[in-house]
Design a protein around this motif. Structure first.
Motif, short mmCIF file in Angstrom:
data_model
loop_
_atom_site.label_atom_id
_atom_site.label_comp_id
_atom_site.label_asym_id
_atom_site.label_seq_id
_atom_site.Cartn_x
_atom_site.Cartn_y
_atom_site.Cartn_z
N THR A 5 10.22 -2.24 -18.89
CA THR A 5 10.19 -1.41 -20.10
C THR A 5 8.82 -1.45 -20.77
N HIS A 6 8.58 -0.46 -21.63
CA HIS A 6 7.35 -0.45 -22.43
C HIS A 6 7.60 -0.96 -23.84
N TYR A 7 8.87 -1.10 -24.20
CA TYR A 7 9.17 -1.40 -25.60
C TYR A 7 10.07 -2.61 -25.77
N GLY A 67 4.16 -3.64 -18.90
CA GLY A 67 2.78 -3.48 -18.46
C GLY A 67 2.32 -2.05 -18.58
N PRO A 68 1.00 -1.84 -18.55
CA PRO A 68 0.44 -0.50 -18.77
C PRO A 68 0.91 0.53 -17.73
N ASN A 69 0.78 1.80 -18.08
CA ASN A 69 1.07 2.90 -17.14
C ASN A 69 0.22 2.72 -15.88
N GLY A 70 0.83 3.01 -14.76
CA GLY A 70 0.07 3.02 -13.50
C GLY A 70 -0.27 1.65 -12.96
N SER A 71 0.33 0.59 -13.52
CA SER A 71 -0.04 -0.75 -13.07
C SER A 71 0.73 -1.18 -11.82
N GLY A 72 1.80 -0.44 -11.48
CA GLY A 72 2.51 -0.74 -10.23
C GLY A 72 3.94 -1.23 -10.41
N LYS A 73 4.49 -1.08 -11.60
CA LYS A 73 5.85 -1.58 -11.85
C LYS A 73 6.89 -0.82 -11.02
N SER A 74 6.79 0.51 -11.00
CA SER A 74 7.74 1.28 -10.20
C SER A 74 7.51 1.04 -8.72
N THR A 75 6.25 0.84 -8.35
CA THR A 75 5.93 0.53 -6.95
C THR A 75 6.67 -0.75 -6.53
N LEU A 76 6.67 -1.73 -7.41
CA LEU A 76 7.38 -2.98 -7.12
C LEU A 76 8.87 -2.71 -6.94
N GLN A 135 0.83 -1.20 0.00
CA GLN A 135 0.00 0.00 0.00
C GLN A 135 0.86 1.24 0.00
N ARG A 136 0.32 2.29 -0.63
CA ARG A 136 0.94 3.60 -0.46
C ARG A 136 -0.16 4.54 0.00
N GLU A 137 0.10 5.20 1.12
CA GLU A 137 -0.89 6.10 1.73
C GLU A 137 -2.28 5.47 1.75
N GLY A 138 -2.32 4.24 2.23
CA GLY A 138 -3.60 3.57 2.43
C GLY A 138 -4.20 2.95 1.18
N LYS A 139 -3.60 3.19 0.01
CA LYS A 139 -4.17 2.63 -1.22
C LYS A 139 -3.37 1.40 -1.64
N GLU A 140 -4.08 0.29 -1.85
CA GLU A 140 -3.38 -0.93 -2.27
C GLU A 140 -2.97 -0.83 -3.74
N ILE A 141 -1.66 -0.95 -3.99
CA ILE A 141 -1.16 -0.84 -5.37
C ILE A 141 -0.67 -2.21 -5.87
N LEU A 142 0.09 -2.91 -5.06
CA LEU A 142 0.48 -4.27 -5.44
C LEU A 142 -0.49 -5.26 -4.80
N ASP A 168 14.42 0.29 -13.90
CA ASP A 168 13.07 0.78 -14.16
C ASP A 168 13.09 1.71 -15.38
N GLU A 169 12.66 1.18 -16.49
CA GLU A 169 12.65 1.90 -17.78
C GLU A 169 14.01 2.54 -18.12
N PRO A 170 15.05 1.71 -18.25
CA PRO A 170 16.38 2.26 -18.58
C PRO A 170 16.41 2.88 -19.97
N PHE A 227 16.73 3.93 -11.22
CA PHE A 227 15.44 4.62 -11.10
C PHE A 227 14.82 5.00 -12.44
N GLN A 228 13.47 5.02 -12.47
CA GLN A 228 12.78 5.56 -13.64
C GLN A 228 13.04 7.08 -13.73
N TYR A 229 13.01 7.72 -12.57
CA TYR A 229 13.27 9.16 -12.53
C TYR A 229 14.42 9.43 -11.57
N1 LIG Z 1 0.68 8.63 -3.04
C1 LIG Z 1 -0.15 7.96 -3.84
N2 LIG Z 1 -1.48 7.98 -3.58
C2 LIG Z 1 -2.32 7.32 -4.39
N3 LIG Z 1 -1.95 6.61 -5.48
C3 LIG Z 1 -0.63 6.57 -5.76
C4 LIG Z 1 0.33 7.25 -4.96
N4 LIG Z 1 1.54 7.01 -5.48
C5 LIG Z 1 1.35 6.24 -6.57
N5 LIG Z 1 0.04 5.97 -6.75
C6 LIG Z 1 -0.59 5.21 -7.84
O1 LIG Z 1 -0.05 3.92 -7.89
C7 LIG Z 1 -0.20 3.39 -9.19
C8 LIG Z 1 1.07 2.67 -9.61
O2 LIG Z 1 2.11 3.61 -9.92
P1 LIG Z 1 3.52 3.14 -10.51
O3 LIG Z 1 4.38 4.35 -10.57
O4 LIG Z 1 4.00 2.00 -9.70
O5 LIG Z 1 3.10 2.65 -11.97
P2 LIG Z 1 4.01 2.14 -13.18
O6 LIG Z 1 3.49 0.80 -13.56
O7 LIG Z 1 5.44 2.27 -12.84
O8 LIG Z 1 3.62 3.16 -14.35
P3 LIG Z 1 4.52 3.78 -15.58
O9 LIG Z 1 4.56 2.72 -16.63
O10 LIG Z 1 3.72 4.96 -16.01
O11 LIG Z 1 5.85 4.14 -15.02
C9 LIG Z 1 -0.59 4.59 -10.09
O12 LIG Z 1 -1.95 4.50 -10.40
C10 LIG Z 1 -0.29 5.79 -9.21
O13 LIG Z 1 -1.13 6.88 -9.51
#
Ligand SMILES: Nc1ncnc2c1ncn2[C@@H]1O[C@H](COP(=O)(O)OP(=O)(O)OP(=O)(O)O)[C@@H](O)[C@H]1O
Ligand SMILES: [Mg+2]
Length: 257
Positions: A208-210, A36-45, A12-19, A176-178, A86-88
């Protein structure tokens, strides 16, 4: 030897389950890709693997060579041989790039005592080692005397992350996205640098996306599709080509998401 095992990882990040239950096991010397698609949680992992304090593991485990590393801090995990590109990447003013590399290299070598790592007695020896590597990622030596990432362009930051991997020789690298923001030639040289580091002991996970960067790797053992906070499908290198052609919808459909 290093085996990374991620078991039913919920984060979870700030109470929201991402993985939502990530399972992945890597063997020594393997190269894995995660797409995987944008926002799917790859960087979170990737952040979670390196103990980012904002990400809370609520369930599951991360094991390195059979031992849980969940209680370890980021630097303790790094000393066990984990590395994140890092991605960024962050700009760190006041920290010289070559000083940063030498300090990190020595800290890792001390922590990995017993492993077969090159020993550099003098600063000059280490500088020569850096010069070889800096060329392999297509940067000029001038970057070594600058502050870490400060004023680097997007592509230069990405090359600098891979340079760190090449120099530090971690056991398990997560990149992460080198390839994001790299020019066409750089994708090839960065892929080559990644392949050079990935040897029989060292494991690499490329997010990676590509498929393009993956095509330039000497080998690619497994490709994973990451969506909605977990790995939905795994396959061999041909899966990357299929994803590039067909997108992700069919995988989501298969998994009935
Ligand atoms: N502080 C937060 N509060 C709520 N949601 C968050 C927070 N931080 C990240 N998220 C959400 O977590 C999800 C996963 O983000 P993450 O950066 O892991 O995705 P990603 O797969 O790496 O995407 P990309 O391919 O665009 O890099 C996104 O929907 C993002 O908006
Ligand atoms: Mg990301």
């Amino acid at each position: 030897m290093a085996v990374l095992e991620i078991k039913d990882l919920h984060v979870q990040r700030e109470g929201k389950e991402i993985l939502k239950g990530v399972n992945l096991k890597t063997g020594p010397g393997e190269v894995h890709a995660i797409m995987g698609p944008n926002g799917s949680g790859k960087s979170t992992l990737s952040y979670t693997l390196l103990a980012h304090p904002k990400y809370e593991v609520t369930k599951g485990d991360i094991l390195l060579d059979g031992e849980s590393i969940l209680e370890l801090t980021a630097d303790e995990r790094a000393k066990k041989g984990l590395f994140l590109g890092f991605q960024y990447p962050t700009e760190v003013s006041g920290v010289g790039f070559s000083h940063f590399l030498r300090t990190s290299y020595n800290a890792l070598s001390k922590a990995m005592k017993g492993d077969d790592r090159e020993v550099f007695i003098t600063v000059r020896e280490f500088q020569n080692y850096l010069k070889e590597n800096v060329k392999s990622v297509g940067l000029s030596e001038e970057f070594l005397s600058r502050y870490l990432n400060e004023g680097f362009s997007g592509g230069e930051k990405k090359r600098a992350e891979v340079l760190q991997m090449a120099v530090l020789k971690p056991k398990i690298s997560i990149l992460d996205e080198p390839d994001s923001g790299l020019d066409i030639d750089a994708v090839q040289s960065v892929a080559k640098a990644i392949s050079q580091v990935s040897d029989k002991d060292s494991t690499t996970i490329v997010i990676t996306h590509y498929a393009r960067i993956l095509n330039f790797l000497d080998k690619l053992d497994h490709v994973h599709v990451f969506a909605d906070g977990r790995i939905l499908k795994s396959g061999d290198a041909s899966l990357a080509q299929e994803l590039e052609k067909r997108g992700y919808d069919w995988v989501l459909e298969e998994a009935k998401l």
